[in-house]
Design a protein around this motif. Sequence first.
Motif, PDB file in Angstrom:
ATOM      1  N   UNK A 225       0.602  -1.318  -0.172  1.00  0.00           N
ATOM      2  CA  UNK A 225      -0.053   0.110   0.094  1.00  0.00           C
ATOM      3  C   UNK A 225       0.804   1.352   0.133  1.00  0.00           C
ATOM      4  N   UNK A 226       1.939   1.268   0.768  1.00  0.00           N
ATOM      5  CA  UNK A 226       2.801   2.356   0.774  1.00  0.00           C
ATOM      6  C   UNK A 226       3.354   2.486  -0.560  1.00  0.00           C
ATOM      7  N   UNK A 227       3.716   1.538  -1.204  1.00  0.00           N
ATOM      8  CA  UNK A 227       4.175   1.813  -2.905  1.00  0.00           C
ATOM      9  C   UNK A 227       3.183   2.163  -3.853  1.00  0.00           C
ATOM     10  N   UNK A 228       1.942   1.816  -3.471  1.00  0.00           N
ATOM     11  CA  UNK A 228       0.856   2.297  -4.232  1.00  0.00           C
ATOM     12  C   UNK A 228       0.211   3.745  -3.775  1.00  0.00           C
ATOM     13  N   UNK A 229       0.122   4.005  -2.399  1.00  0.00           N
ATOM     14  CA  UNK A 229      -0.602   5.221  -2.245  1.00  0.00           C
ATOM     15  C   UNK A 229       0.363   6.278  -1.897  1.00  0.00           C
ATOM     16  N   UNK A 230       1.511   5.924  -1.141  1.00  0.00           N
ATOM     17  CA  UNK A 230       2.300   7.058  -0.698  1.00  0.00           C
ATOM     18  C   UNK A 230       3.408   7.411  -1.629  1.00  0.00           C
ATOM     19  N   UNK A 231       4.293   6.414  -1.873  1.00  0.00           N
ATOM     20  CA  UNK A 231       5.401   6.742  -2.681  1.00  0.00           C
ATOM     21  C   UNK A 231       5.492   6.959  -4.005  1.00  0.00           C
TER      22      UNK A 231
END
Length: 472
Positions: A441-447
């Motif tokens: 989710x971090x690689x999709x949403x945040x970064x």
Amino acid sequence: MKKTIMWALIGSALSMTNTSHALSVLEDAELSDVTGQALFSVVKETDASQGLDFFKLGIDAELSLNANIKSLQLGCGGENGAGACDIDISALSLGCVVGASGNCITLPTNIAGQPKGQDFDNSLSNQKELRDFVLTNPFFQFAIKGGDQAATREVVGVRVGADKAQGPMSIGAMNNFSGYLTGINNLYIQAQTNVAVTCKQGTANCSDADASKYSQDFVGDYGILAGGKKQQYEASAYLGVKNAEILNLLFGAVTVEYRDQTINTAAAQRENLGIVANGNRMTQVQIHGLQLGSLVDEVVQNLTINQMCTGHDPGKCSAIGTDTIGNTLLPLLRTGIKIYMKQETLKGLNLPVPEQGTLELDGAYSTKLTNLLNAYVLPYNLGNVHQIDVDSNLFGIALTSLGNGIRFPGFAEDAKATKGWSMYLEDAFTININQPLTTLMSNIVQTGLAAQGNITMLEQPYRNCYGSMKFC
């Protein structure tokens, strides 16, 4: 001159007087006992749909290669423009050094989070032997247009390949690729416990309004309630989505927000998904079938609440805002959670988020978001691909002058050797995305790494040099 030499050799052979070397007549019965195989063979195939004849000049041999090419650049300049190439590969290796494990040794990495490979022991004592890249029955195949008439006959393409190509191939950097390249993607989401839904207080891009109440341990008495306070344990990881209200009870007396809870998530997976790159001067492949909308539904459907602390004071919790009550109410919360997670995923992939109609029910709106995400094709940068284990009867490099390309015999229905130089690599590599939900989710949403084509890293190239040299 060449004909004179040839006939002189033939004449010398026929004029030998030594009977042990003279030609002799064989009867049919004797001839039936004689077998032989030509070193070269020629096979013709016709494809009327393309108006082409294909002549394959094959060699009945096995060619074992172990080679390192510092830079393979084909089809540079011209129509492509200055500095642009049909194929541009840096540090290409055919073959590898095998370790005690029986696997090719992967070169070392200093990049955090990069997979190390099956055998990453680069010590000299572990470098046991070389494994070759083997071409069985290599050939040249010519594409002929207008073959019926000598006056119009034209060579429009040539392919160098083999009936069977097998072995390890390493790539330092694939800067440009033309032709047909396919592979497999496997997505494994690891189960996690005590995961904060929002971000960790004090980290980059985490506002106070979004910060999880579980950004640190609450130091106080243990127990469900102690002096009006609830014991909170720091989350094990953070999904990093924006905070939002998901439940409002008793006219605002009790509200539940994403920052109020931690969750336990179950494992999920997608296997054998197709990866396809087909065209000119490509830098990315496309991963089909991820079904990201259905994946969000699956993850949310199987989650449970680990901790919950409702109320605006992070040190105090409502008596009814417990994880037990939260799990009881979870069936009512799931649709809202699914909608929100899918909206955040769409934003992270730079996709438009449709507004929910005034009379549109939550279930119908959630399905709309699911369908949008399920249709998404994830890009993946070829620059991340370093290891290819070739096992194909169609591997090869082609050159053609036809603008619409050539489909050589045996090629997949949607595959062509494109104009200029091209390569055919079918089922060439595997991308394993094996991550906890928080990383994904971090690689999709945040970064934004997913939308950029870098959702995960792959292993470094194979070692193909003895000793300490990385490329020789």
